[in-house]
Design a protein around this motif. Structure first.
Motif, short mmCIF file in Angstrom:
data_model
loop_
_atom_site.label_atom_id
_atom_site.label_comp_id
_atom_site.label_asym_id
_atom_site.label_seq_id
_atom_site.Cartn_x
_atom_site.Cartn_y
_atom_site.Cartn_z
N VAL A 136 0.74 -1.20 0.07
CA VAL A 136 0.07 0.06 -0.17
C VAL A 136 0.83 1.18 -0.18
N LEU A 137 2.09 1.35 0.81
CA LEU A 137 2.85 2.32 0.78
C LEU A 137 3.38 2.62 -0.52
N LEU A 138 3.80 1.57 -1.16
CA LEU A 138 4.53 1.67 -2.51
C LEU A 138 3.52 2.05 -3.67
N ALA A 139 2.33 1.42 -3.57
CA ALA A 139 1.32 1.55 -4.75
C ALA A 139 0.47 2.93 -4.47
N VAL A 140 0.10 3.16 -3.30
CA VAL A 140 -0.79 4.21 -3.09
C VAL A 140 0.01 5.49 -2.97
N VAL A 141 0.99 5.45 -2.35
CA VAL A 141 1.76 6.83 -2.06
C VAL A 141 2.87 6.95 -2.58
N LEU A 142 3.87 6.03 -2.82
CA LEU A 142 5.36 6.36 -3.15
C LEU A 142 5.00 6.49 -5.18
N ALA A 143 4.34 5.76 -5.81
CA ALA A 143 4.28 5.71 -7.06
C ALA A 143 3.63 6.76 -7.62
N PRO A 144 2.33 7.31 -7.27
CA PRO A 144 1.84 8.61 -7.44
C PRO A 144 2.79 9.81 -7.33
N ALA A 145 3.36 9.72 -6.08
CA ALA A 145 4.04 11.03 -5.77
C ALA A 145 5.35 11.08 -6.69
N LEU A 146 5.98 9.94 -6.88
CA LEU A 146 7.22 9.80 -7.79
C LEU A 146 6.57 10.21 -9.30
N ALA A 147 5.38 9.77 -9.66
CA ALA A 147 5.00 10.24 -10.96
C ALA A 147 4.71 11.62 -11.31
N VAL A 148 4.29 12.47 -10.02
CA VAL A 148 3.84 13.79 -10.02
C VAL A 148 5.23 14.46 -10.05
N ALA A 149 6.16 14.18 -9.51
CA ALA A 149 7.42 14.70 -9.23
C ALA A 149 8.28 14.59 -10.41
N ILE A 150 8.32 13.37 -11.36
CA ILE A 150 8.78 13.38 -12.68
C ILE A 150 8.12 14.30 -13.63
N VAL A 151 6.71 14.23 -13.78
CA VAL A 151 6.17 15.10 -14.62
C VAL A 151 6.35 16.50 -14.44
N GLY A 152 6.00 16.83 -13.12
CA GLY A 152 6.26 18.13 -12.79
C GLY A 152 7.69 18.64 -12.95
N GLY A 153 8.46 18.03 -12.81
CA GLY A 153 9.98 18.45 -13.06
C GLY A 153 10.40 18.47 -14.59
N TYR A 154 9.90 17.57 -15.38
CA TYR A 154 10.02 17.84 -16.72
C TYR A 154 9.27 18.90 -17.48
N GLY A 155 8.14 19.25 -16.71
CA GLY A 155 7.55 20.54 -17.32
C GLY A 155 7.97 21.63 -16.83
#
Length: 50
Positions: A16-35
């Motif tokens: 749950v920690l990896l799938a619900v918290v870490l993966a979405p946070a990492l995706a937002v950080a990567i997309v936001g950083g690229y933008g």
């Protein structure tokens, strides 16, 4: 040496920690950083020409 036992509950909490918290946070950080990189490069280099 300690005897560590992993239970199904521990595995579920880790999932749950990896799938619900870490993966979405990492995706937002990567997309936001690229933008942010694209935005800053356009401020410095100008808009794309086509």
């Amino acid at each position: 040496m300690e005897d560590v036992t992993h239970t199904k509950r521990d595995e579920r909490i880790a999932f749950v920690l990896l799938a619900v918290v870490l993966a979405p946070a990492l995706a937002v950080a990567i997309v936001g950083g690229y933008g942010f990189i694209i935005w800053m490069s356009q401020l410095v280099l100008g808009p794309p020409t086509g």
